[in-house]
Design an enzyme around this catalytic site. Structure first.
Site, PDB file in Angstrom:
ATOM      1  N   TYR A   1       0.823  -1.214   0.000  1.00  8.38           N
ATOM      2  CA  TYR A   1       0.000   0.000   0.000  1.00  8.38           C
ATOM      3  C   TYR A   1       0.862   1.272   0.000  1.00  8.38           C
ATOM      4  O   TYR A   1       0.455   2.290  -0.568  1.00  8.38           O
ATOM      5  CB  TYR A   1      -0.990  -0.020   1.172  1.00  8.38           C
TER       6      TYR A   1
ATOM      7  N   ARG B   1       1.888   1.912  -3.561  1.00  7.91           N
ATOM      8  CA  ARG B   1       0.765   2.453  -4.340  1.00  7.91           C
ATOM      9  C   ARG B   1       0.464   3.898  -3.952  1.00  7.91           C
ATOM     10  O   ARG B   1       0.141   4.729  -4.804  1.00  7.91           O
ATOM     11  CB  ARG B   1      -0.471   1.574  -4.158  1.00  7.91           C
TER      12      ARG B   1
ATOM     13  N   CYS C   1      -7.563   3.123  11.797  1.00 13.66           N
ATOM     14  CA  CYS C   1      -6.915   2.249  12.767  1.00 13.66           C
ATOM     15  C   CYS C   1      -7.099   0.781  12.349  1.00 13.66           C
ATOM     16  O   CYS C   1      -8.157   0.397  11.871  1.00 13.66           O
ATOM     17  CB  CYS C   1      -7.547   2.479  14.136  1.00 13.66           C
TER      18      CYS C   1
ATOM     19  N   ASN D   1     -12.046   3.084  -7.983  1.00 14.03           N
ATOM     20  CA  ASN D   1     -10.612   3.363  -7.856  1.00 14.03           C
ATOM     21  C   ASN D   1     -10.334   4.093  -6.548  1.00 14.03           C
ATOM     22  O   ASN D   1     -11.065   5.008  -6.180  1.00 14.03           O
ATOM     23  CB  ASN D   1     -10.122   4.201  -9.043  1.00 14.03           C
ATOM     24  N   VAL D   2      -9.254   3.701  -5.895  1.00 14.98           N
ATOM     25  CA  VAL D   2      -8.915   4.279  -4.593  1.00 14.98           C
ATOM     26  C   VAL D   2      -7.805   5.320  -4.728  1.00 14.98           C
ATOM     27  O   VAL D   2      -7.256   5.785  -3.748  1.00 14.98           O
ATOM     28  CB  VAL D   2      -8.471   3.163  -3.606  1.00 14.98           C
ATOM     29  N   ASP D   3      -7.482   5.671  -5.995  1.00 15.57           N
ATOM     30  CA  ASP D   3      -6.277   6.462  -6.264  1.00 15.57           C
ATOM     31  C   ASP D   3      -6.447   7.974  -6.168  1.00 15.57           C
ATOM     32  O   ASP D   3      -5.472   8.712  -6.233  1.00 15.57           O
ATOM     33  CB  ASP D   3      -5.715   6.087  -7.648  1.00 15.57           C
TER      34      ASP D   3
ATOM     35  N   CYS E   1      -4.936   5.987  18.970  1.00 19.15           N
ATOM     36  CA  CYS E   1      -4.462   5.046  19.997  1.00 19.15           C
ATOM     37  C   CYS E   1      -3.003   4.649  19.823  1.00 19.15           C
ATOM     38  O   CYS E   1      -2.447   3.948  20.673  1.00 19.15           O
ATOM     39  CB  CYS E   1      -5.348   3.797  20.012  1.00 19.15           C
TER      40      CYS E   1
ATOM     41  N   CYS F   1      -1.931   4.802  14.167  1.00 18.89           N
ATOM     42  CA  CYS F   1      -3.251   5.387  14.447  1.00 18.89           C
ATOM     43  C   CYS F   1      -3.060   6.691  15.224  1.00 18.89           C
ATOM     44  O   CYS F   1      -2.332   6.717  16.219  1.00 18.89           O
ATOM     45  CB  CYS F   1      -4.104   4.413  15.257  1.00 18.89           C
TER      46      CYS F   1
ATOM     47  N   HIS G   1     -15.024   1.950  -2.947  1.00 21.04           N
ATOM     48  CA  HIS G   1     -14.091   1.064  -2.232  1.00 21.04           C
ATOM     49  C   HIS G   1     -13.132   1.855  -1.347  1.00 21.04           C
ATOM     50  O   HIS G   1     -12.105   1.327  -0.923  1.00 21.04           O
ATOM     51  CB  HIS G   1     -13.294   0.203  -3.229  1.00 21.04           C
TER      52      HIS G   1
END
Ligand SMILES: [Zn+2]
Length: 282
Positions: free
Chosen positions: A75, A78, A138, A111-113, A173, A170, A130
């Site tokens: 990730y 990307r 978190c 698309n998450v881009d 926390c 996160c 998505h």
């Protein structure tokens, strides 16, 4: 094909509103990797091939607990790639068509881009069904909300496919963080942001329905493997009696009454632009 292009151009010109729906094929023309099939994925990530991990294997939230340096290699790489990528000229052409529509435009993408936001589309009028790699959440689900990843950096050693410390944490926390993307077998994705986007989209559709606005849907590079985008295009077309233009080089099949253009996204947009009367673009 020429007839289809002509019909599609007319449907775009005569519309009061445009819905642009897009899958992974939209990004390929910007130089983003094509994850179709294991070969497509492994070409982009040769180390994953050596590890015997497919896209579905890797895109699983369990890695953030089992091996976070591997999860963040995928990730983090990307994230860097999408930040560096300039949206291809097709985005600007779509935006120019959308801008002159009296009832505007909405984008629905798997698309998450974040490429539509980068290209200048109104962030309030985009559904990312998505999620988005530009937002984190978190891993352990401490009950906190998601946050904008801002300029948080993840260094990845591509030769061994490992992310280096420090990994994103996160903000609430201090536990491990992950992108706010819907993964496979994902029970902990926080959907609040996508739900809010969906709600704005539903309101827009209801308003169009109420005034019987003419809607044209331009679908780009959306496949059948994970058919969220194709379903959305077809459902909206049916509900609002909209005209659906499907631009897809590999899976151009269409329901009755729709228009198919069997090319890549950018090529299809270019061909349409040639047919759209210049005076319709201001
Ligand atoms: Zn937390």
């Amino acid at each position: 094909m020429t007839r289809n292009i002509q019909q599609a151009a007319e449907a775009i010109q005569s519309a009061d509103a445009l819905l642009i729906t897009a899958g992974a094929g939209m990004g390929v023309d910007s130089g983003l990797p094509d994850f179709r099939g294991d070969n497509g994925f492994w070409k982009a990530y040769p180390v994953a091939a050596r590890l015997g991990l497919s896209f579905i294997d890797l895109a699983n939230p369990a890695w953030f607990e089992r091996d976070p340096h591997l999860a963040w290699a995928f990730y983090g790489h990307r994230l860097g790639l999408y930040r560096r990528t300039k949206p291809h000229e097709g985005f600007a052409k779509l935006l120019s068509w959308a801008k002159i529509k009296p009832d505007g435009c909405f984008v629905f993408t798997s698309n998450v881009d974040g490429q539509f936001q980068r290209a200048g589309f109104d962030p309030e009028r985009i559904v990312e069904c998505h999620g988005s790699i530009h937002h984190f959440q978190c891993v352990s689900g401490c009950g906190s909300s998601i946050w904008d990843a801002g300029d948080e950096q993840v260094a990845v050693d591509e030769s061994v496919f490992r992310a280096a410390n420090p990994l994103p944490r996160c903000r609430h926390c201090g536990g491990m963080a992950r992108p706010n993307i819907l993964m496979f077998g994902d029970m902990s994705w926080i959907a609040d942001r996508s739900h809010a986007q969906q709600e704005r989209f539903s309101q827009w559709l209801r308003a169009l329905e109420k005034k019987s606005a003419r809607l044209t849907i331009i679908e780009l590079g959306a496949g059948t493997a994970i058919p969220s985008v194709r379903f959305a295009s077809e459902n909206v077309a049916k509900r609002l009696r909209g005209k659906l233009i499907r631009i897809n080089p590999h899976e151009p099949e269409i329901p009755a009454g729709c228009i198919s253009i069997a090319t890549g996204a950018l090529e299809g947009i270019r061909q349409l632009e040639e047919k759209i009367l210049p005076d319709a673009i201001v």
